[in-house]
Design an enzyme around this catalytic site. Structure first.
Site, mmCIF file in Angstrom:
data_model
loop_
_atom_site.group_PDB
_atom_site.id
_atom_site.type_symbol
_atom_site.label_atom_id
_atom_site.label_comp_id
_atom_site.label_asym_id
_atom_site.label_seq_id
_atom_site.Cartn_x
_atom_site.Cartn_y
_atom_site.Cartn_z
ATOM 1 N N THR A 184 -0.254 10.106 1.353
ATOM 2 C CA THR A 184 -0.592 9.820 2.665
ATOM 3 C C THR A 184 0.591 10.317 3.613
ATOM 4 O O THR A 184 1.756 10.597 3.240
ATOM 5 C CB THR A 184 -0.378 8.246 2.806
ATOM 6 O OG1 THR A 184 -1.271 7.539 1.836
ATOM 7 C CG2 THR A 184 -0.495 7.857 4.198
ATOM 8 N N VAL B 271 -9.799 1.276 -0.796
ATOM 9 C CA VAL B 271 -9.127 1.215 0.366
ATOM 10 C C VAL B 271 -7.839 1.077 -0.300
ATOM 11 O O VAL B 271 -7.410 -0.047 -0.966
ATOM 12 C CB VAL B 271 -9.405 0.268 1.527
ATOM 13 C CG1 VAL B 271 -8.388 0.194 2.541
ATOM 14 C CG2 VAL B 271 -10.861 0.547 1.953
ATOM 15 N N ASP C 75 -3.257 1.129 0.639
ATOM 16 C CA ASP C 75 -2.389 0.395 1.708
ATOM 17 C C ASP C 75 -2.274 0.998 3.145
ATOM 18 O O ASP C 75 -1.909 0.535 4.174
ATOM 19 C CB ASP C 75 -0.923 0.351 1.133
ATOM 20 C CG ASP C 75 -0.234 1.858 0.997
ATOM 21 O OD1 ASP C 75 -0.777 2.648 0.348
ATOM 22 O OD2 ASP C 75 0.772 2.154 1.715
ATOM 23 N N THR D 269 4.056 5.735 1.384
ATOM 24 C CA THR D 269 3.169 6.648 0.749
ATOM 25 C C THR D 269 3.463 6.404 -0.927
ATOM 26 O O THR D 269 4.551 5.724 -1.111
ATOM 27 C CB THR D 269 3.370 7.979 0.824
ATOM 28 O OG1 THR D 269 2.637 8.814 0.081
ATOM 29 C CG2 THR D 269 4.712 8.525 0.623
ATOM 30 N N GLY D 270 2.238 6.511 -1.562
ATOM 31 C CA GLY D 270 2.371 6.118 -3.251
ATOM 32 C C GLY D 270 1.351 5.436 -3.620
ATOM 33 O O GLY D 270 0.195 5.575 -2.918
ATOM 34 N N LEU D 271 1.327 4.583 -4.446
ATOM 35 C CA LEU D 271 0.376 3.993 -5.031
ATOM 36 C C LEU D 271 -0.115 2.754 -4.237
ATOM 37 O O LEU D 271 0.628 1.659 -4.134
ATOM 38 C CB LEU D 271 0.632 3.471 -6.476
ATOM 39 C CG LEU D 271 -0.531 2.774 -7.331
ATOM 40 C CD1 LEU D 271 -1.978 3.716 -7.375
ATOM 41 C CD2 LEU D 271 -0.334 2.276 -8.796
ATOM 42 N N GLY D 272 -1.102 2.764 -3.341
ATOM 43 C CA GLY D 272 -1.435 1.832 -2.505
ATOM 44 C C GLY D 272 -1.746 0.377 -3.287
ATOM 45 O O GLY D 272 -1.441 -0.779 -2.491
#
Length: 319
Positions: free
Chosen positions: A150, A179, A181, A201-204
């Site tokens: 992201t 969807v 984060d 950013t990363g694993l939502g």
């Protein structure tokens, strides 16, 4: 003081343009929208906007969000297809009295009504990425999910106003309608001009478990420097996830306070971010870890920068 900070190297061109705008007295809103649109429009950044990686049905679904730190207005879209700049749609939604978060067909109907540009966001390059990954999954039993970079930004203008915004295509080969984060207030972003802002950013799916963007702003409000706030929030929650669930997904956050001071923390190797302030020219930093696991920042070398762009623009061959 003015400034802007963003996740990942891909933000550099955008924040460079935004820094010029802020220096000339532009608002935080106009500067950050310009910066994120630059990422959305560049097809070689395969996790945001045009050229973003598709879902399991080979459709590009985009998420974006906007928050005004002066009045705390929020706008967001999720799972929107076939519109060029979702961050601009989110910005307009933030000015609506209600209906501030729209998803799927509802978001697309609103964007069409308000005159936003329709565009097929699936590029030939993204199709090749998709087909190659499907083949790898079948042959090597790899997990399809990768590429969830992201672009998130926080900026401060010379009038003291702050804005946070995000844009992403989400997990590669995600389920339709998924969807993360990025469009969720408190998780993917949060900003208060009286304190500062943060974005993730990363694993939502893991970032949403901790509402880390809000937590960082809360900690800054208690007097912590943005760097201290980022490290405390990320390190504490990384430990919680590992204790409760046995592992933690990627967690990377950047923050800036209303003095233009900034910070960053991550639990992964290879994270990069870009920052510019009145006293700091637009610069990409890499997060490194020492032998004791403590993180530090290193300015990206010219060699690293050249390799980054060569890798992303290299021709692709369908396997």
């Amino acid at each position: 003081m003015y400034g802007i900070i963003a996740t990942w190297r891909m933000a550099l061109e955008g924040i460079t343009e935004a820094e010029h705008m802020l220096k000339d007295g532009a608002t935080a809103s106009d500067a950050i929208e310009t910066a994120i649109r630059a990422v959305e429009d560049f097809e070689y950044y395969k996790s945001v906007g045009y050229g973003g990686l598709p879902n399991e049905d080979m459709e590009v679904e985009l998420d974006a969000a906007w928050m005004d730190g002066d009045d705390l207005s929020i706008g967001a879209v999720a799972s929107i297809k076939d519109f060029a700049n979702p961050v601009s749609i989110a910005r307009l939604l933030s000015r609506e009295p209600v209906n501030n978060m729209l998803v799927g067909a509802g978001a697309e109907k609103y964007a069409h009504k308000m005159g936003f540009e329709r565009k097929n966001m699936l590029t030939e390059r993204a199709k090749i990425h998709y087909h190659n990954r499907k083949k790898e999954v079948q042959e090597l039993e790899l997990k399809p999910y990768s590429g969830h970079d992201t672009v998130g930004m926080v900026d401060l203008d010379s009038q003291g106003s702050m804005v946070a915004a995000t844009s992403t295509s989400g997990l590669f080969m995600k389920r339709a309608g998924r969807v993360g984060d990025s469009p969720i207030s408190g998780s993917g972003f949060y900003v208060d001009s009286a304190i500062g802002g943060a974005t993730a950013t990363g694993l939502g799916e893991d970032l949403m478990k901790g509402c880390l963007s809000y937590e960082i702003v809360r900690l800054m409000g208690e007097g912590l420097h943005p760097q201290e706030a980022c490290e405390k929030a990320v390190q504490d929650f990384d430990k919680v996830l590992k204790a409760r669930r046995g592992k933690a997904g990627d967690l990377s956050l950047v923050a800036m306070n209303n003095k233009g001071e900034w910070g960053c923390a991550t639990n992964i190797e290879g994270f990069s971010f870009a920052v510019a302030t009145e006293t700091q020219e637009p610069t990409v930093f890499l997060v490194k870890f020492d032998e004791n696991g403590r993180q530090y920042f290193e300015k990206a070398s010219d060699e690293w920068m050249d390799n980054y762009m060569k890798t992303r623009t290299a021709p692709l061959v369908r396997k």
